[in-house]
Design a protein around this motif. Structure first.
Motif, PDB file in Angstrom:
ATOM      1  N   ALA A  75       0.816  -1.206   0.000  1.00 48.03           N
ATOM      2  CA  ALA A  75       0.000   0.000   0.000  1.00 48.03           C
ATOM      3  C   ALA A  75       0.855   1.263   0.000  1.00 48.03           C
ATOM      4  N   SER A 124      -5.721  -7.492  -3.864  1.00 49.81           N
ATOM      5  CA  SER A 124      -5.656  -7.809  -5.297  1.00 49.81           C
ATOM      6  C   SER A 124      -4.227  -7.762  -5.833  1.00 49.81           C
ATOM      7  N   LEU A 125      -3.310  -7.165  -5.068  1.00 52.88           N
ATOM      8  CA  LEU A 125      -1.925  -7.010  -5.518  1.00 52.88           C
ATOM      9  C   LEU A 125      -0.973  -8.034  -4.919  1.00 52.88           C
ATOM     10  N   GLY A 164     -15.263 -10.316  -1.211  1.00 50.67           N
ATOM     11  CA  GLY A 164     -14.730  -9.459  -2.260  1.00 50.67           C
ATOM     12  C   GLY A 164     -13.810 -10.151  -3.231  1.00 50.67           C
ATOM     13  N   GLU A 166     -12.406  -0.957   1.424  1.00 50.75           N
ATOM     14  CA  GLU A 166     -12.125  -0.722   0.009  1.00 50.75           C
ATOM     15  C   GLU A 166     -10.623  -0.782  -0.261  1.00 50.75           C
ATOM     16  N   LEU A 167      -9.835  -0.162   0.615  1.00 54.40           N
ATOM     17  CA  LEU A 167      -8.385  -0.208   0.465  1.00 54.40           C
ATOM     18  C   LEU A 167      -7.862  -1.619   0.664  1.00 54.40           C
ATOM     19  N   LEU A 205      -9.289  -4.471   0.000  1.00 50.98           N
ATOM     20  CA  LEU A 205      -9.528  -5.294  -1.183  1.00 50.98           C
ATOM     21  C   LEU A 205      -8.590  -4.910  -2.327  1.00 50.98           C
ATOM     22  N   ARG A 206      -8.263  -3.629  -2.417  1.00 53.79           N
ATOM     23  CA  ARG A 206      -7.314  -3.201  -3.451  1.00 53.79           C
ATOM     24  C   ARG A 206      -5.926  -3.758  -3.169  1.00 53.79           C
ATOM     25  N   ILE A 207      -5.541  -3.758  -1.900  1.00 54.56           N
ATOM     26  CA  ILE A 207      -4.238  -4.294  -1.531  1.00 54.56           C
ATOM     27  C   ILE A 207      -4.190  -5.795  -1.776  1.00 54.56           C
TER      28      ILE A 207
END
Length: 371
Positions: free
Chosen positions: A23, A54-55, A78, A47-48, A50-52
């Motif tokens: 992040a 995904s990486l 998610g 939200e953050l 799930l974005r993390i």
């Protein structure tokens, strides 16, 4: 899910640090959001998170889902893609544990080097992962027909299914699957000798009209009746691998040439009953089938055959293969672009693609200086 007590606080700390490094761009500094520094697990907005997730790799995502109930719920609901091929041992138990929680999965890769999966794992997937569209069960030697019956009822939205190397499946179960999974576009049956029979292929042609890619490599029970059923029932077929299907004849290729106008890739390796008649039918199909369509595409290489494997098809002659090569400019014999594969066909060494011929002409047109 993996609980904190099982994973251990030290591993959770490492997991959190890894997520934070992603992040923060590996800067090692805390992550700021709306003026608040995120320094603990529960500080991260969903939200953050799930974005993390995904990486990072799937193993880290699974561990992260055990940090707390909030993370568990967020990640499990998610996450839509999961690969467990890294699991060398106890994959079956891992699937039994994860499938009831990761209910929104659309892609699940369970490819194995050594067979681990059993029917109860696939049945659990079918019971909970109803949104699944892409499933890879390749090399699952331990699975039986019960798995296919379960998938038929629990995963009707499958678009891509890989069961290559699943040698225990029978044609009756595969036929049953196609009655329910009618959205299939990509199906890999390579090595499924007992499953890939005329009965199954007729069912695929009858039920899976959207099919675009099918791998029947080394399915020795495949004969003309089955392939012709595919040709008539799956007009959008674009990629078909018949390598090692030693019983098929020209009739199969002729049916494909006449009915599958979008065919781009065809594998006929070791199909030694294939003769010039099949090659000419493929070549003539470009003109015979909807000539106005081909005329509108004149000069473009994105239509027609782009890949053809006729290795060990020893009955073919240079004139027939050259006619095919001339008809489809995307078929290449030149170095580095071998999309027309002819290994083992010593009589076809004179066949050349258009660009190879052009290169030869260009070379000959260069004036030679006198010495």
């Amino acid at each position: 899910m993996i609980s904190e007590s099982k994973v251990g606080r030290e591993e959770l700390n490492l997991c959190f640090e890894k997520l934070m490094m992603v992040a923060a761009g590996n800067s090692g500094e805390g992550v700021k959001m709306e003026g608040v520094v995120i320094s603990e697990w529960k500080d991260i907005p969903m939200e953050l998170l799930l974005r993390i997730v995904s990486l990072v790799d799937d193993r880290t995502a699974i561990v992260a889902s055990g940090v707390c109930s909030g993370w568990r719920d967020g990640i499990c609901l998610g996450l839509t893609q999961l690969c467990l091929s890294w699991c060398r041992m106890n994959m079956n138990n891992l699937v039994l544990s994860l499938a009831p929680k990761f209910t929104k999965l659309q892609t699940l890769i369970l490819r194995q080097e050594k067979p681990q999966l059993e029917d109860n794992a696939v049945e659990t997937i079918a019971n909970f992962c109803h949104d699944l569209q892409d499933l890879d069960l390749s090399r699952s030697f331990k699975l039986s027909d019960h798995s296919l019956y379960a998938l038929a009822h629990g995963c009707p939205n499958l678009i891509k299914l890989n069961i290559s190397g699943c040698t225990s499946f029978n044609d009756e179960a595969l036929e049953y699957l196609t009655n329910f999974c009618r959205k299939l576009k990509i199906l890999n049956l390579c090595g499924c000798v007992k499953a890939a029979t005329d009965r199954a292929l007729q069912a695929i042609g009858r039920n899976c009209n959207m099919l675009q890619s099918l791998n029947l490599g080394w399915c020795e029970n495949v004969v003309d009746l089955g392939v012709m059923s595919l040709a008539y029932g799956c007009p959008d077929l674009r990629c078909l691998d018949l390598c090692g299907c030693v019983r098929i004849t020209d009739d199969s290729v002729i049916a494909l040439a006449n009915e599958c106008l979008h065919l781009r890739s065809l594998g006929l390796y070791y199909c030694q009953n294939i003769t010039d008649r099949a090659m000419y039918s493929l070549a003539h199909s470009r003109v015979k089938n909807k000539p106005s369509m081909w005329q509108s595409m004149k000069g473009r290489y994105d239509e027609g055959l782009r890949s053809l494997n006729i290795s060990q098809c020893t009955a073919l002659t240079p004139s027939a293969v050259q006619a095919l090569c001339d008809t489809f400019p995307a078929l290449h014999t030149c170095s580095g672009r071998h999309s027309l594969v002819m290994s083992g066909c010593l009589s076809l060494t004179s066949v050349h693609c258009a660009c190879a011929v052009q290169a030869h002409r260009t070379l000959n047109s260069i004036p030679h200086t006198a010495h």
